[in-house]
Design a protein around this motif. Structure first.
Motif, PDB file in Angstrom:
ATOM      1  N   THR A 216     -10.780   8.873  16.869  1.00  0.00           N
ATOM      2  CA  THR A 216      -9.453   9.491  16.906  1.00  0.00           C
ATOM      3  C   THR A 216      -8.390   8.545  17.448  1.00  0.00           C
ATOM      4  N   PRO A 217      -8.618   7.829  18.563  1.00  0.00           N
ATOM      5  CA  PRO A 217      -7.592   6.874  19.004  1.00  0.00           C
ATOM      6  C   PRO A 217      -7.277   5.806  17.964  1.00  0.00           C
ATOM      7  N   ALA A 218      -8.301   5.342  17.230  1.00  0.00           N
ATOM      8  CA  ALA A 218      -8.064   4.318  16.210  1.00  0.00           C
ATOM      9  C   ALA A 218      -7.203   4.864  15.079  1.00  0.00           C
ATOM     10  N   VAL A 219      -7.498   6.092  14.664  1.00  0.00           N
ATOM     11  CA  VAL A 219      -6.707   6.706  13.601  1.00  0.00           C
ATOM     12  C   VAL A 219      -5.263   6.873  14.046  1.00  0.00           C
ATOM     13  N   MET A 220      -5.066   7.373  15.262  1.00  0.00           N
ATOM     14  CA  MET A 220      -3.709   7.604  15.751  1.00  0.00           C
ATOM     15  C   MET A 220      -2.953   6.294  15.963  1.00  0.00           C
ATOM     16  N   LEU A 221      -3.647   5.262  16.400  1.00  0.00           N
ATOM     17  CA  LEU A 221      -2.998   3.965  16.545  1.00  0.00           C
ATOM     18  C   LEU A 221      -2.539   3.454  15.183  1.00  0.00           C
ATOM     19  N   GLY A 222      -3.382   3.619  14.172  1.00  0.00           N
ATOM     20  CA  GLY A 222      -2.990   3.208  12.827  1.00  0.00           C
ATOM     21  C   GLY A 222      -1.771   3.951  12.331  1.00  0.00           C
ATOM     22  N   TYR A 223      -1.721   5.257  12.607  1.00  0.00           N
ATOM     23  CA  TYR A 223      -0.547   6.041  12.199  1.00  0.00           C
ATOM     24  C   TYR A 223       0.715   5.535  12.890  1.00  0.00           C
ATOM     25  N   ALA A 224       0.600   5.240  14.176  1.00  0.00           N
ATOM     26  CA  ALA A 224       1.765   4.766  14.920  1.00  0.00           C
ATOM     27  C   ALA A 224       2.229   3.409  14.396  1.00  0.00           C
ATOM     28  N   LEU A 225       1.282   2.508  14.122  1.00  0.00           N
ATOM     29  CA  LEU A 225       1.637   1.203  13.578  1.00  0.00           C
ATOM     30  C   LEU A 225       2.266   1.345  12.193  1.00  0.00           C
ATOM     31  N   ARG A 226       1.716   2.220  11.385  1.00  0.00           N
ATOM     32  CA  ARG A 226       2.276   2.436  10.051  1.00  0.00           C
ATOM     33  C   ARG A 226       3.699   2.963  10.142  1.00  0.00           C
ATOM     34  N   ALA A 227       3.920   3.939  11.021  1.00  0.00           N
ATOM     35  CA  ALA A 227       5.256   4.508  11.166  1.00  0.00           C
ATOM     36  C   ALA A 227       6.259   3.470  11.643  1.00  0.00           C
ATOM     37  N   LEU A 235      -3.450  -1.478   8.749  1.00  0.00           N
ATOM     38  CA  LEU A 235      -4.599  -1.641   7.851  1.00  0.00           C
ATOM     39  C   LEU A 235      -5.774  -2.283   8.581  1.00  0.00           C
ATOM     40  N   ALA A 236      -5.498  -3.296   9.381  1.00  0.00           N
ATOM     41  CA  ALA A 236      -6.570  -3.958  10.121  1.00  0.00           C
ATOM     42  C   ALA A 236      -7.244  -2.988  11.082  1.00  0.00           C
ATOM     43  N   LEU A 258      -1.754   3.306   1.893  1.00  0.00           N
ATOM     44  CA  LEU A 258      -0.928   2.351   2.623  1.00  0.00           C
ATOM     45  C   LEU A 258      -0.846   1.030   1.859  1.00  0.00           C
ATOM     46  N   TYR A 259      -1.942   0.631   1.239  1.00  0.00           N
ATOM     47  CA  TYR A 259      -1.872  -0.542   0.368  1.00  0.00           C
ATOM     48  C   TYR A 259      -0.870  -0.308  -0.763  1.00  0.00           C
ATOM     49  N   ALA A 260      -0.928   0.877  -1.367  1.00  0.00           N
ATOM     50  CA  ALA A 260      -0.004   1.182  -2.461  1.00  0.00           C
ATOM     51  C   ALA A 260       1.438   1.201  -1.974  1.00  0.00           C
ATOM     52  N   MET A 261       1.666   1.788  -0.813  1.00  0.00           N
ATOM     53  CA  MET A 261       3.009   1.876  -0.265  1.00  0.00           C
ATOM     54  C   MET A 261       3.586   0.493   0.020  1.00  0.00           C
ATOM     55  N   SER A 262       2.725  -0.453   0.364  1.00  0.00           N
ATOM     56  CA  SER A 262       3.184  -1.809   0.686  1.00  0.00           C
ATOM     57  C   SER A 262       3.206  -2.715  -0.539  1.00  0.00           C
ATOM     58  N   GLY A 263       3.077  -2.115  -1.733  1.00  0.00           N
ATOM     59  CA  GLY A 263       3.181  -2.895  -2.958  1.00  0.00           C
ATOM     60  C   GLY A 263       1.898  -3.537  -3.416  1.00  0.00           C
ATOM     61  N   ARG A 264       0.761  -3.097  -2.881  1.00  0.00           N
ATOM     62  CA  ARG A 264      -0.538  -3.669  -3.266  1.00  0.00           C
ATOM     63  C   ARG A 264      -1.510  -2.574  -3.704  1.00  0.00           C
TER      64      ARG A 264
END
Length: 674
Positions: A216-227, A235-236, A258-264
């Motif tokens: 859960t912390p990893a998922v939430m960290l990813g969301y925060a970084l994405r936002a 992604l990493a 997220l890959y799609a959103m970033s053009g990949r």
């Protein structure tokens, strides 16, 4: 403890809710005076539901608690058998008055989850400086999870920031006391992210992951970084977590999108394929793969597959989200398109000048428009709606003639007397016009949603809906309706025509398609004189095909025929409906690529024609030809022109700032090929 209720409120309330709440408070006090405390409790709950911050409500609740013998005793007078939101809010405040802070906060969170846009938490006890000392961090984490998990948007819209801010403030105060509470750090990160406090969200989630490297912390960290726009770091983070624990298939979807959103998008596809290999019916991955494939090549076939998936799996709510996201801004898949006729573009010029002049009587202006060749009857209808005293005349008929139907038809809504088009059907009953007026929209989430929305018109006789096509109702009397009337009246008429045709599409759906009344009428309209009605009928046919696979072959063939005939005419003259017909063919993703490829080529040809630099002398001459008489007489709008020969100037035949319209040159699509 009951005396503390007098300090629960924090600000005043005005308006109708205040009047309603004061009435309920008066009834509650009457019941209190009569000793009927259960009755008083009902009215207090009603009052709090009307105005959660009204001081008089909280004062009456304090009096109620005193009469009951204290806050604890008062709680028993609110029944849990049939709870309603005001009563539950009263319980939360009574629990706070009794010092049961964790229960009070949890109860209040249940209310906020149901109505997050109301100021339930904007009360003094939630803002107490010492509340963080009295509330368990574990319970606060659960409270935040309940609120965030209730579907609160990310990021928060302005109307939700103030009602939810007390919880973010409380989270900050609690983490100052409990800086290493992993669950609270994780949940608070999700709340901070919604407030666009990205650095705070990343800090909290990152600290939680370092304390306890869990999922859960990893998922939430990813969301925060994405936002925060730190896509590669997000992604990493997620890819590392999936390498550690590959069980969360929803996270595969997040990575792919997220890959799609970033053009990949190509890099995202393998992640979805891996998820579907584990669970082919995953409610997120199954629709998401169509969206990512669309991001790869832009093919409408993926959107059609997504619509089919949604029809087969209506319980997959994420399919709605994906289809709406990728339909956005696609012509006719998410809304009506603008009109291209010179008549409408000149109308825009005059409406703009009338607005700038501030003339309230501009509609009485005797606008006169002379154009060299005839245009769509609906375009003339639009101008006459805006300027009832206006006149439009045309000098000639281009070749090929746009007036006759492409084949013999039994249904026609326009008839020509020379160069003048007149309505061929009577006005609809007022109730029918009002029904279409209530249903018509300029935009919709995606094509099947527009079709479903129009089901409200299914019981209306097709003959009455035909009347709506040429006798459209006025826009609704709201902010959007006023804007359309004053600036873009053609969009409203085009939306009315689109939904009237969708209403016809719902007629007699129990009939076999091939011999149905709806098929006959819509095909007659598609093949009738060139007009916006042609586009509306094509749109309705495409909506039927997306909703009923059995109709696709027939509808695709007829739409292709319409496009080819229009393209043939485009060799020698403007065909303003051609672009829409091309978009309809592109929407027929089941067709051979020969036809969809031709539609794309034609749209590119139209785009090049629109973007060609106009010859200034030609534009000025064309403008003078179009505008023979501007706002005539004393009622003319300031700056609108003063008589024969007044020209709007370069760009008059397109919206302000766009290129001027010209007849296709020899560099058009078919000229290149021949």
């Amino acid at each position: 403890m009951a005396d503390e209720l007098e300090d629960l409120h924090s600000c005043s309330v005005d308006g109708e809710e205040k009047l309603n709440a004061e009435g309920e408070v008066a009834l509650a006090r009457l019941a209190l005076d009569g000793g009927d405390l259960p009755h008083a409790a009902t009215h207090l709950g009603n009052a709090l539901a009307e105005a959660p911050r009204l001081p008089e409500v909280h004062e009456a609740l304090a009096e109620f608690a005193r009469r009951a013998g204290g806050a604890e005793a008062a709680l028993d007078l609110f029944s849990d058998e049939r709870p309603y939101i005001g009563a539950v809010a009263c319980q939360a405040h009574l629990l706070a008055a009794a010092g049961r802070w964790d229960e009070a906060l949890s109860t209040l969170a249940a209310v906020v989850r149901e109505q997050p846009d109301r100021p339930w938490a904007e009360v003094a006890w939630v803002a107490r400086q010492d509340l963080a000392e009295s509330v368990s961090p574990q319970n606060l984490a659960s409270v935040i999870a309940r609120i965030v998990g209730g579907g609160v948007p990310d990021p928060l819209p302005p109307e939700l920031t103030s009602p939810l801010r007390p919880f973010l403030d409380l989270a900050r105060a609690s983490l100052a006391l409990h800086p290493d509470h992993t669950l609270l750090l994780t949940m608070a990160s999700g709340l901070a992210r919604r407030f666009a406090a990205y650095d705070q969200a990343i800090t909290w989630a990152g600290h939680a992951q370092r304390l306890d490297p869990g999922h859960t912390p990893a998922v939430m960290l990813g969301y925060a970084l994405r936002a925060a726009g730190r896509v590669d770091e997000a992604l990493a983070c997620w890819e590392a977590e999936l390498a550690r624990d590959p069980s969360d298939l929803s996270l595969y979807v997040d990575v792919a999108e997220l890959y799609a959103m970033s053009g990949r998008p190509e890099a995202g596809l393998p992640w979805l394929e891996r998820a579907l290999a584990v669970d082919p019916a995953h409610p997120q991955a199954a629709p998401a793969i169509h969206g990512v494939r669309f991001a790869v090549d832009g093919g409408r076939t993926h959107l059609l597959a997504l619509a089919d998936h949604l029809r087969d799996h209506p319980e997959h709510g994420y399919a709605h989200t994906v289809l709406q996201r990728h339909s956005e801004n696609l012509p006719w898949l998410s809304g009506v398109t603008g009109a291209r006729e010179a008549t409408v573009n000149v109308l825009h010029q005059f409406l703009e000048r009338a607005a700038e002049g501030g003339d309230p009587d501009y509609r009485d202006s005797a606008l006169q428009l002379n154009a060299s060749v005839i245009e769509a009857p609906s375009a003339v209808l639009t101008l006459r709606r805006a300027f009832p005293k206006g006149e439009v005349s045309f000098g000639a008929v281009p070749e090929p003639d746009p007036r006759p139907a492409r084949r013999e038809v039994a249904t026609a809504v326009w008839r020509y007397e020379g160069l003048v088009a007149e309505a061929a059907v009577p006005e609809p009953p007022a109730a029918v016009a009002e029904a279409v007026r209530a249903v018509a929209e300029l935009r919709w989430p995606y094509l099947p949603a527009a079709y479903d929305h129009a089901v409200e018109l299914a019981a209306i006789a097709p003959a009455d809906l035909l009347g709506v096509l040429v006798h459209p109702p006025l826009p609704r009397e709201d902010e959007q309706g006023r804007f359309l009337t004053e600036h873009l009246p053609e969009l409203w008429i085009r939306s009315v025509q689109a939904f009237a045709c969708l209403g016809i599409a719902h007629h007699g759906t129990d009939e076999p398609w091939e011999g149905s009344v709806r098929r006959r009428i819509l095909l007659d309209l598609l093949d009738g004189p060139e007009d916006w009605v042609t586009e509306a009928a094509g749109f309705a046919l495409l909506a039927i095909a997306w909703s009923d696979p059995a109709t696709r072959e027939d509808i695709g063939r007829r739409l292709v025929e319409g496009m080819l005939d229009a393209a043939e005419a485009f060799r020698t003259r403007p065909v303003e409906i051609l672009g829409s017909l091309c978009h309809f063919v592109l929407g027929c993703a089941w067709l051979d690529a020969t036809f969809t490829g031709l539609a794309s080529d034609l749209l590119e040809s139209i785009r090049r024609e629109d973007e060609e630099e106009p010859d200034e002398e030609e534009v000025a001459a064309r403008g003078a030809e179009l505008v023979a008489g501007a706002m005539a007489g004393a009622s003319a709008a300031p700056g609108a022109g003063a008589g024969p020969g007044a020209a709007p100037g370069p760009g008059a035949e397109r919206k302000a700032g766009a290129k001027a319209v010209r007849r296709p040159t020899l560099r058009g699509l078919f000229r290149r090929r021949s």
